[in-house]
Design an enzyme around this catalytic site. Structure first.
Site, PDB file in Angstrom:
ATOM      1  N   TRP A  10       0.812  -1.224   0.000  1.00  0.00           N
ATOM      2  CA  TRP A  10       0.000   0.000   0.000  1.00  0.00           C
ATOM      3  C   TRP A  10       0.843   1.272   0.000  1.00  0.00           C
ATOM      4  O   TRP A  10       0.328   2.370  -0.149  1.00  0.00           O
ATOM      5  CB  TRP A  10      -0.937   0.016   1.218  1.00  0.00           C
ATOM      6  N   GLY A 172       4.816   1.860 -10.968  1.00  0.00           N
ATOM      7  CA  GLY A 172       3.975   3.056 -10.942  1.00  0.00           C
ATOM      8  C   GLY A 172       3.928   3.796 -12.269  1.00  0.00           C
ATOM      9  O   GLY A 172       3.464   4.927 -12.343  1.00  0.00           O
ATOM     10  N   SER A 211       3.400  -2.343 -12.071  1.00  0.00           N
ATOM     11  CA  SER A 211       2.172  -2.093 -12.847  1.00  0.00           C
ATOM     12  C   SER A 211       1.355  -3.355 -13.115  1.00  0.00           C
ATOM     13  O   SER A 211       0.746  -3.501 -14.181  1.00  0.00           O
ATOM     14  CB  SER A 211       2.498  -1.372 -14.167  1.00  0.00           C
ATOM     15  N   GLY A 232       1.326  -2.669  -6.310  1.00  0.00           N
ATOM     16  CA  GLY A 232       1.239  -1.355  -5.673  1.00  0.00           C
ATOM     17  C   GLY A 232      -0.142  -0.762  -5.875  1.00  0.00           C
ATOM     18  O   GLY A 232      -1.106  -1.115  -5.185  1.00  0.00           O
ATOM     19  N   GLY A 233      -0.268   0.127  -6.855  1.00  0.00           N
ATOM     20  CA  GLY A 233      -1.502   0.884  -7.073  1.00  0.00           C
ATOM     21  C   GLY A 233      -2.773   0.043  -7.071  1.00  0.00           C
ATOM     22  O   GLY A 233      -3.760   0.395  -6.413  1.00  0.00           O
TER      23      GLY A 233
HETATM   24  P1  13P Z   1       2.754  -0.495  -8.961  1.00  0.00           P
HETATM   25  O1  13P Z   1       1.980  -1.788  -8.976  1.00  0.00           O
HETATM   26  O2  13P Z   1       1.943   0.676  -8.549  1.00  0.00           O
HETATM   27  O3  13P Z   1       3.534  -0.313 -10.224  1.00  0.00           O
HETATM   28  O4  13P Z   1       3.857  -0.641  -7.790  1.00  0.00           O
HETATM   29  C1  13P Z   1       4.664  -1.760  -7.792  1.00  0.00           C
HETATM   30  C2  13P Z   1       5.397  -1.791  -6.505  1.00  0.00           C
HETATM   31  O5  13P Z   1       6.278  -1.006  -6.281  1.00  0.00           O
HETATM   32  C3  13P Z   1       4.982  -2.781  -5.514  1.00  0.00           C
HETATM   33  O6  13P Z   1       5.924  -2.889  -4.501  1.00  0.00           O
END
Ligand code: 13P
Length: 251
Positions: A10, A172, A211, A232-233
């Site tokens: 998160w 990201g 991503s 992440g997101g």
């Molecule tokens: P995203 O899924 O937002 O690209 O982030 C990946 C991440 O850094 C998970 O630790």
């Protein structure tokens, strides 16, 4: 046979009320998920999440730790504290920690050792930048991030470690590594470990991060050496994260 694992990072997001909504959304729809599921909230919300997941198969993890046992390290959190709050996992060496907070490979190795000493599984994050990839240095960079940890922990301890490959250029950005690009690096990681211990290499879980979303997860999980995802997101939205968890069936 390796079991799939999906981990939600998160990062520095959420409030008590948004986390309540997210966790209830997640917990209501777990039926179709066979993978392991871990959520990594900011430290201040660990206890809130721990209480919510008590009767569920979800685990909770930290996003970082300090390797010292205790003492005058203002603002830091130890492995013992994470264990005390019910963490079974902790992210170690995330690229944001390495780039924004100057963590070295040696720091990362010390953190992995500290977490294992308290029974917490470190999720060791590795990955190259765009410039390193373009210069053909991907494997050298990954090896330089892995070897200090292997050396510090000893090969046997790697049986209790999860590895996450997160190309920095895919974090990201909305740009995902292609399933083949990701699998090539996962295979390289497994091969590097196999030189030390074939059995551990065959059993270690190697997650892909960068991503990952509901649309691309299935294709990634279809690759032989991809055992799960570090998200992440998309982990901040219950429906998206659930869709990724449901797609996490290994071939
Ligand atoms: P995203 O899924 O937002 O690209 O982030 C990946 C991440 O850094 C998970 O630790």
């Amino acid at each position: 046979m390796r079991k799939a694992l999906v981990v939600g990072n998160w990062k520095m997001n959420g409030t008590q009320s948004s986390i309540d909504v997210l966790m209830h959304g997640l917990m209501a729809q777990l039926a179709g998920c066979s993978s392991g599921i871990v959520v990594c909230p900011p430290n201040v919300y660990l206890d809130q999440v721990r209480k919510l997941i008590e009767q569920t198969p979800i685990s909770v993890g930290g996003q970082n730790l300090d390797w010292h046992d205790k003492g005058a390290f203002t603002g830091e959190v130890s492995a013992e504290m994470l264990a005390d709050l019910g963490c079974d996992f902790v992210l170690v060496g995330h690229s944001e920690r390495r780039t924004l907070f100057g963590e070295t490979n040696e720091d990362v190795a010390m953190k992995c050792k500290a977490s294992l000493s308290k029974g917490i599984i470190p999720i060791l994050c590795v990955g190259e930048t765009q410039a390193q990839r373009e210069a053909g240095e991907t494997e050298d960079v990954i090896a330089s991030q892995l070897v200090p940890v292997f050396d510090k922990l000893g090969t046997e301890a790697m049986a209790s470690v999860v590895i996450a490959y997160e190309p920095v250029w895919a974090i990201g950005t909305g740009i995902t590594a292609s399933p083949q690009q990701a699998n090539d690096v996962h295979a390289f990681i497994r091969h590097t470990l196999a030189e030390k211990d074939l059995n551990i290499a065959n059993n270690i879980q190697i997650l892909y991060g960068g991503s990952v979303n509901a649309d691309n997860a299935g294709e990634l999980f279809g690759m032989q050496d991809i055992d799960g995802a570090l998200v992440g997101g998309a982990s901040l939205d219950a429906a998206s994260f659930l869709a990724i968890c449901q797609a996490a069936v290994l071939v």
